[in-house]
Scaffold this active site. Structure first.
Site, PDB file in Angstrom:
ATOM      1  N   HIS A  33      -7.632  -5.654   0.424  1.00 14.37           N
ATOM      2  CA  HIS A  33      -6.444  -4.838   0.610  1.00 14.37           C
ATOM      3  C   HIS A  33      -5.446  -5.475   1.577  1.00 14.37           C
ATOM      4  O   HIS A  33      -4.243  -5.394   1.366  1.00 14.37           O
ATOM      5  CB  HIS A  33      -6.851  -3.446   1.125  1.00 14.37           C
ATOM      6  CG  HIS A  33      -5.737  -2.445   1.089  1.00 14.37           C
ATOM      7  ND1 HIS A  33      -5.129  -2.041  -0.083  1.00 14.37           N
ATOM      8  CD2 HIS A  33      -5.100  -1.764   2.086  1.00 14.37           C
ATOM      9  CE1 HIS A  33      -4.185  -1.153   0.184  1.00 14.37           C
ATOM     10  NE2 HIS A  33      -4.141  -0.980   1.490  1.00 14.37           N
TER      11      HIS A  33
ATOM     12  N   SER B 149       0.824  -1.204   0.000  1.00 12.20           N
ATOM     13  CA  SER B 149       0.000   0.000   0.000  1.00 12.20           C
ATOM     14  C   SER B 149       0.867   1.267   0.000  1.00 12.20           C
ATOM     15  O   SER B 149       1.663   1.479  -0.899  1.00 12.20           O
ATOM     16  CB  SER B 149      -0.959  -0.040   1.207  1.00 12.20           C
ATOM     17  OG  SER B 149      -1.954   0.945   1.131  1.00 12.20           O
TER      18      SER B 149
ATOM     19  N   ASP C 271      -9.654  -5.446  -4.020  1.00 12.90           N
ATOM     20  CA  ASP C 271      -9.199  -4.394  -3.114  1.00 12.90           C
ATOM     21  C   ASP C 271     -10.162  -3.216  -3.178  1.00 12.90           C
ATOM     22  O   ASP C 271     -10.369  -2.635  -4.245  1.00 12.90           O
ATOM     23  CB  ASP C 271      -7.788  -3.959  -3.513  1.00 12.90           C
ATOM     24  CG  ASP C 271      -7.117  -3.075  -2.475  1.00 12.90           C
ATOM     25  OD1 ASP C 271      -7.827  -2.406  -1.705  1.00 12.90           O
ATOM     26  OD2 ASP C 271      -5.877  -3.063  -2.446  1.00 12.90           O
TER      27      ASP C 271
END
Length: 263
Positions: free
Chosen positions: A241, A84, A210
């Site tokens: 995610h 991320s 996600d």
């Protein structure tokens, strides 16, 4: 620890999280190939004693990663994995230590290139993200600019951890901490260069379901990265995610495949 084919994975967490979020993957990687695994807490994250207001720049934030990379022997290379927001963090490490990274893995992560400041990606993310979709996230502002964020429980449940077990979500809700955004730092030109950052091999792992980094946005970043080949893009189907929590076995297989290609 080690042996033929064994690699050293360095795992770097995303915003508001810490080294703790890799707990399932660490054991799987060690079992899969007798690999060495290091999971780091960035500044004011995880068990770091620093508070978010003590981390005044992105360089304070990534200091633990930079110190670790500097400590590695010159003849040792690692597989650097960023999740991320940490895609931006490992990019800074790629620029500073290209000779110590065999491959950088961007796990549903911000994937910058050397042609524009990394902050462009953050701007693009917010262009594609409706404010109401941030739900109960708390963003701190200074002079009308967001400087830090903490994920809210409802956002974590519906956007980050929708495919995770309830106990993993509850643990995460107890452990998340505010994280700086460092928009001004990432908006600077010249942070990444073709000669250094651009010389490091990279892989992108797409997470199909996600709800934070939507697949469309992931694919857009891949398409805008001139050094990423089609064979360097991997897909985990049905992954949210927090794939290292919800689908650790599938992620381990992807990373094991990356390691095998290096052998």
């Amino acid at each position: 620890m080690g042996g033929a084919g064994a690699k050293h994975f360095v795992l770097v967490h995303g915003a508001c999280h810490g080294a703790w979020c890799w707990y399932k993957l660490i054991s799987l990687l060690k079992l899969a190939g007798n690999h060495r695994v290091t999971a780091l807490d960035l500044g004011a994250s995880g068990v770091s004693p620093k508070q978010v207001n003590e981390v005044s720049s992105v360089y304070d934030y990534v200091q633990p990663l930079m110190e670790f990379m500097a400590s590695l022997p010159h003849d040792q290379k690692v597989i650097l994995v960023g999740h991320s927001y940490a895609g931006l963090c490992i990019s800074l490490a790629m620029e500073s230590f290209p000779q110590k990274i065999s491959v950088a893995v961007f796990l549903t992560a911000y994937l910058p290139n050397y042609n524009s400041p990394p902050g462009v990606l953050i701007q693009e993310f917010f262009k594609r993200t409706a404010l109401e979709s941030l739900l109960d996230c708390q963003i701190t502002y200074q002079e009308d600019r967001p400087i830090s964020v903490i994920f809210g429980p409802e956002y974590m449940r519906t956007k980050m951890y929708p495919h995770s077990k309830l106990e993993d979500l509850e643990l995460a809700k107890l452990l998340v901490r505010p994280s700086g955004l460092f928009l001004d730092d990432f908006a600077k030109d010249g942070l990444l260069t073709e000669a250094k950052f651009g010389s490091v091999n990279r892989v992108f792992i797409v997470c199909e379901e996600d709800e934070v980094m939507k697949e469309e946005f992931q694919r857009w970043m891949i398409g805008n990265n001139p050094t990423l080949n089609e064979e360097d893009v991997m897909l985990i189907r049905g992954a949210d995610h927090m794939v290292m929590i919800s689908k650790p076995k599938e992620l381990c297989q992807c990373l094991t495949n990356v390691a095998e290609k290096l052998s």
